[in-house]
Design an enzyme around this catalytic site. Structure first.
Site, mmCIF file in Angstrom:
data_model
loop_
_atom_site.group_PDB
_atom_site.id
_atom_site.type_symbol
_atom_site.label_atom_id
_atom_site.label_comp_id
_atom_site.label_asym_id
_atom_site.label_seq_id
_atom_site.Cartn_x
_atom_site.Cartn_y
_atom_site.Cartn_z
ATOM 1 N N LYS A 52 25.017 1.216 8.470
ATOM 2 C CA LYS A 52 25.776 1.888 9.661
ATOM 3 C C LYS A 52 26.853 3.130 9.247
ATOM 4 O O LYS A 52 26.984 4.007 9.892
ATOM 5 C CB LYS A 52 26.326 0.808 10.602
ATOM 6 C CG LYS A 52 25.375 -0.160 11.258
ATOM 7 C CD LYS A 52 26.094 -1.633 11.864
ATOM 8 C CE LYS A 52 24.988 -2.560 11.677
ATOM 9 N NZ LYS A 52 25.491 -3.735 12.247
ATOM 10 N N HIS A 61 17.938 -15.217 4.381
ATOM 11 C CA HIS A 61 18.833 -14.274 4.433
ATOM 12 C C HIS A 61 20.055 -14.491 3.548
ATOM 13 O O HIS A 61 20.955 -13.934 3.674
ATOM 14 C CB HIS A 61 19.580 -14.158 5.772
ATOM 15 C CG HIS A 61 18.705 -13.624 6.852
ATOM 16 N ND1 HIS A 61 18.386 -12.317 7.261
ATOM 17 C CD2 HIS A 61 17.447 -14.412 7.721
ATOM 18 C CE1 HIS A 61 17.479 -12.101 8.322
ATOM 19 N NE2 HIS A 61 17.015 -13.250 8.376
ATOM 20 N N LYS A 109 33.329 -6.607 8.136
ATOM 21 C CA LYS A 109 32.253 -7.664 7.971
ATOM 22 C C LYS A 109 33.014 -8.840 7.766
ATOM 23 O O LYS A 109 34.359 -8.990 7.948
ATOM 24 C CB LYS A 109 31.905 -7.185 6.673
ATOM 25 C CG LYS A 109 32.673 -7.195 5.401
ATOM 26 C CD LYS A 109 31.926 -7.068 4.019
ATOM 27 C CE LYS A 109 31.518 -5.749 3.857
ATOM 28 N NZ LYS A 109 30.326 -5.486 3.974
ATOM 29 N N ARG A 110 32.212 -9.959 7.999
ATOM 30 C CA ARG A 110 32.948 -11.403 7.949
ATOM 31 C C ARG A 110 33.864 -11.644 6.753
ATOM 32 O O ARG A 110 33.604 -10.704 5.571
ATOM 33 C CB ARG A 110 31.979 -12.556 7.686
ATOM 34 C CG ARG A 110 31.117 -12.631 9.143
ATOM 35 C CD ARG A 110 32.314 -13.113 10.275
ATOM 36 N NE ARG A 110 32.541 -14.535 9.894
ATOM 37 C CZ ARG A 110 32.193 -15.460 10.693
ATOM 38 N NH1 ARG A 110 31.203 -15.191 11.974
ATOM 39 N NH2 ARG A 110 32.528 -16.873 10.480
ATOM 40 N N THR A 140 24.193 -4.773 6.300
ATOM 41 C CA THR A 140 23.714 -3.840 7.401
ATOM 42 C C THR A 140 24.924 -2.958 7.789
ATOM 43 O O THR A 140 24.490 -1.998 8.209
ATOM 44 C CB THR A 140 22.945 -4.538 8.583
ATOM 45 O OG1 THR A 140 23.981 -5.616 9.106
ATOM 46 C CG2 THR A 140 21.671 -5.029 8.184
ATOM 47 N N LYS A 153 32.349 -11.452 -0.369
ATOM 48 C CA LYS A 153 32.643 -9.857 0.116
ATOM 49 C C LYS A 153 33.754 -9.204 -0.483
ATOM 50 O O LYS A 153 33.979 -8.089 -0.640
ATOM 51 C CB LYS A 153 32.444 -9.923 1.468
ATOM 52 C CG LYS A 153 31.323 -10.501 1.962
ATOM 53 C CD LYS A 153 31.370 -10.356 3.470
ATOM 54 C CE LYS A 153 30.067 -11.315 4.309
ATOM 55 N NZ LYS A 153 28.942 -10.157 4.425
#
Ligand code: NBG
Length: 830
Positions: free
Chosen positions: A676, A373, A564-565, A672, A570
């Site tokens: 969504k 992952h 998100k985290r 993911t 990111k």
């Protein structure tokens, strides 16, 4: 007092009130459970009593299907998928179980008759935060799809007493508090004290010759405790299949040491029991694992050995020979967290079942498959050999043996190159030496997969390249997906009914049927309905934000969301640079025409990750200034939603207009959340990273806002000697934005607070924030312009939903079943 009626054998019409789905059965069952399980009658029941009474009512109906499932499996003896995952994030169960049972409306009416609002009970439920982020949530989506596709499956994991910490924002900073999700009990689980296994730890090994003259090894641990199973039923949508989520909790093997107790050392006697019960106490809050935590290795071994022993027990009940273990079970390793299973299965087969090494190795290698992952090098788990030996001495020997045989094979394959053996070895021979868990997983598995096309390709080209050269046929891609039951039907019922009214209900079990929406994309009446649904969700989120952040936001503004985290890769800070850019533009030119935006952030930072915590502070600091500044009122708002969770996500995804998926290309394995958002009609602004690439392919380049360097350009830029300082100096708008942050404008004049972040960006910038800044701003300008063309925006939004079929986890699971697990549906009759 409301008179509860005794449940057992109590019929309503021809229904039993333990299993019936009618309004009347549910009403009576609810009262019955309230009285006989909660010990309360309606007039004095608390919200929690009512929630639990309803949960038990629903669980009764699940248990009924569960028993039928077990009976079916006993008769058919189907091939079974076992998913080993250290994390699960299922979200609250009540709403979802009502949905899968198809009793939302009857339950709502039954409760209304008693003066209770169903939504209050759904809202009351606290979710099990047994995971960090995407990886744990993916495991939960997979459970839903496995059950819905009627695949026999057991999901094994750890029942952490304390899940992911609660995030509180105080003075703009993240504060962590304990997650006490079990405080009021958990009505969904069933404890199985009789399903318990011994777990050994530490000690040493001893060689001996058995009665038949065979050489054997036994492990003499210095500690033993118990793992006990706690089960939660997972019902598929529209079917009777109930699969198992089986989580392990620790218990001391003997409650306390009587020997010590009798010597009068009362305290010493309980110490041991306290120590072992800490193993399943708490989830590690890092979303990328850190190296060397003893307790974490213990947790991994603990849940793996219990799960494998459980499979061996189940296998014995089938009457099949042990040699056929891999025909009964396919075991998926969810990242390297359960990779110790490779050595543990060997130990169980060789030491405990007395099987020959080669036969055991054949079974092991035919049973396991491994999903990677992450490409982040610091996230590839490894354990120092001394630590490993002190906890799992026998496993270390087994790993050395596996490695020796493996490296012999490698040397035969590459006789003239020594580098291969060193690079492929399960043991990293630096000082101290390390066990590389990803290598153990690769060697022990018959299939290895990444979670999006790009990620799988990069795995083969970089991190696992030598393994790919050795065994190309083992490698596959399985692009992630998410369940439309949770992330459309449950969280966005308005959208779900609009879809069903427009194209029928076939999309719920086969998301590719959403394509039928395309023909309505330009229909003004349909567009109007589409916008109404979005507006409703935006209104609901606005009231959540008002409650949690005390900020009021404009309904008509563009909701621009990044949830998100928090992580440098990111790039939440890139998002902030854009906000400050807009803010400066307005300040410099107050009359400027700007599309009103509300920037919404959500996500937790690992407690020890200073830079991520500073990024949260920056968001809040900027929000604090922007939200109060009258010059930008009505045009810009910035909010940080505290304690993002599955439950909060249900409110966030449907309300978003724009979804930010802006990681440095090559860093996000899949994502993911990106799916969504898009499934709920948000448009994406994103890089060519993870599953963004495939989302863009599906929805069409013209319906996706792409910007930034691609993965190849990223690695080239870095290898050519990247100089962010020059970019900073060469772009006046960027420079002025960074300087505004640096001069303390957002920190009450304090220049020090954000200095580490600014230094990092201007001098080092490992995630190329500055390199992508200009492209990002230009792309955001396009977004702003596009949002002003309402009809066109709506068309793009509709087309996004219509073309997201590929990203249902049903498709992902069907591919795993076909290409890896060789598992087929086993329907269950009631
Ligand atoms: C995460 C990745 C995400 C991916 C999820 C699920 C880890 C180690 N990895 O990009 O960062 O979507 O896994 O595959 O949590």
């Amino acid at each position: 007092m409301t008179e509860p009626r005794r449940a057992i054998n109590q019929d309503v019409g021809n229904e039993s009130i333990r299993t019936g789905l009618s309004e009347e059965s549910i009403r009576l069952a609810f009262l019955d459970n309230l009285f006989y399980v909660q010990g309360r009658f309606l007039e004095v029941a608390s919200l929690n009593d009512k929630f639990k009474a309803l949960a038990y009512t629903v669980r009764d109906r699940l248990l009924h299907r569960w028993v039928s499932t077990i009976h079916t499996y006993q008769q058919v003896n189907p091939r079974t998928v076992c998913y080993l995952s250290a994390e699960y994030l299922p979200g609250p169960f009540l709403g979802n179980n009502l949905l899968t049972l198809g009793i939302v409306d009857s339950t709502r009416r039954a409760l209304a008759g008693l003066g209770i609002n169903l939504d209050d009970l759904i809202e009351h439920e606290e979710e099990p935060g047994l995971g960090n982020g995407g990886l744990g949530r993916l495991a939960a989506c997979f459970m839903d799809s496995l059950a819905t596709l009627q695949i026999p499956a057991i999901s094994y994991g750890i029942r952490y007493e304390f899940g992911i910490f609660n995030q509180v924002i105080k003075d703009g900073s993240q504060i962590e508090t304990t997650d006490k999700w079990l405080r009021y009990g958990n009505p969904w689980e069933v404890r199985r004290p009789s399903i318990a296994y011994n777990v050994k730890l530490g000690g040493y090994t001893e060689q001996y010759t058995d009665d038949q003259g065979h050489f054997r090894v036994r492990w003499l641990p210095n500690e033993t405790f118990h793992g006990v199973a706690i089960d939660t039923p997972i019902l598929g949508y529209g079917v009777n299949t109930v699969n198992l989520l089986r989580l392990w909790t620790t218990e001391a093997a003997e409650a306390f040491d009587f020997h010590t107790f009798n010597r009068g050392d009362y305290e010493g006697a309980v110490v041991r029991s306290v120590r072992s019960s800490t193993i399943s106490k708490v989830l590690y809050p890092n979303d990328e694992p850190e190296i060397g935590k003893r307790l974490r290795l213990l947790q991994q071994y603990f849940f793996v050995t219990c799960s494998l022993q459980d499979m061996l027990r189940i296998h014995r009940t089938t009457g099949m020979s042990l040699e056929r273990f891999h025909e009964k079970f396919s075991i998926q390793l969810n990242d390297t967290h359960p990779a110790i299973a490779v050595a543990e299965l060997m130990r169980l087969l060789v030491d405990e079942q007395h099987m020959e090494w080669d036969a055991a190795w054949h079974i092991t290698q035919s049973t396991f498959a491994y999903t990677n992952h992450t490409l982040m090098p610091e996230a590839l788990e490894k354990w120092s050999v001394p630590l490993f030996r002190s906890l799992l001495p026998r496993h270390l020997e087994i790993i050395y043996e596996i490695n020796a045989r493996f490296l012999d094979e490698v040397r035969l394959r590459y006789p003239f190159e020594s580098g291969h053996a060193e690079r492929l070895s399960i043991i990293d021979e630096t000082d101290p030496r390390y066990v590389r868990m990803a290598h153990l997983a690769c060697v022990g598995s018959f299939a290895i997969n990444g979670v999006a096309e790009l990620h799988s390709r990069l795995l083969m080209e970089t991190v696992l390249r030598d393994f790919y050269d050795l065994w190309p046929a083992k490698f596959q891609n399985k692009t992630n997906g998410v369940t439309p039951r949770h992330f459309m039907m449950l969280s966005n019922p308005g959208l779900a009914s609009l879809l069903t009214e427009t194209i029928g209900s076939d999309w719920k079990n086969d998301l590719s049927n959403l394509r039928a929406l395309e023909q309505h994309a330009d229909d003004p009446t349909f567009q109007e309905c589409w916008r109404r649904v979005k507006r409703e969700r935006k209104k609901a989120l606005a009231s959540t934000i008002a409650k949690l952040c005390s900020v009021s936001i404009e309904l008509d503004s563009l909701y621009d969301v990044q949830a998100k985290r928090i992580h440098e890769y990111k790039r939440q800070h890139l998002n902030v640079l854009h906000i400050v850019t807009l803010y400066e533009r307005i300040k410099l030119n107050p009359g400027i025409e700007i599309t009103p935006r509300t920037f919404i952030f959500g996500g937790k930072a690992a407690p020890g990750y200073a830079m991520a915590k500073l990024m949260i502070q920056l968001v809040n600091a900027v929000g604090d200034v922007v939200n109060r500044d009258h010059d930008v009122a009505g045009r810009l708002k910035v909010v940080f939603l505290p304690n993002f969770s599955v439950k909060l996500g249900y409110g966030v995804y449907p309300a978003a207009d724009l979804s930010q998926q802006i990681s440095t290309a090559g860093k996000e394995a899949s994502g993911t959340g990106n799916m969504k958002f898009s499934m709920n009609g948000a448009l994406t602004i994103g890089t060519l990273d993870g599953a963004n690439v495939e989302i863009r392919e599906e929805v069409g380049a013209e319906n996706f806002f792409l910007f930034g360097l691609n993965a190849e350009e990223v690695s080239r830029t870095l290898s050519e000697g990247y100089r962010p300082w020059e970019i900073y100096n060469g772009n006046p708008e960027l420079k002025s934005v960074i300087d505004l942050i640096g001069c303390g404008f957002f920190s009450h004049g304090d220049r020090g607070v954000f200095q580490p972040l600014i230094d990092n960006l201007t001098r080092n910038d490992p995630y190329l924030v500055l390199a992508d800044y200009a492209a990002y701003i230009a792309c955001q300008d396009l977004v702003s312009a596009a949002y002003r063309d309402t009809a066109h925006w709506t068309r793009m939004s509709i087309l996004n939903v219509a073309r997201m079929g590929k990203f249902s986890s049903d498709r992902t699971i069907a591919e795993y079943c076909r290409d890896i697990w060789r598992a087929t549906p086993t329907p269950v009759e009631l």
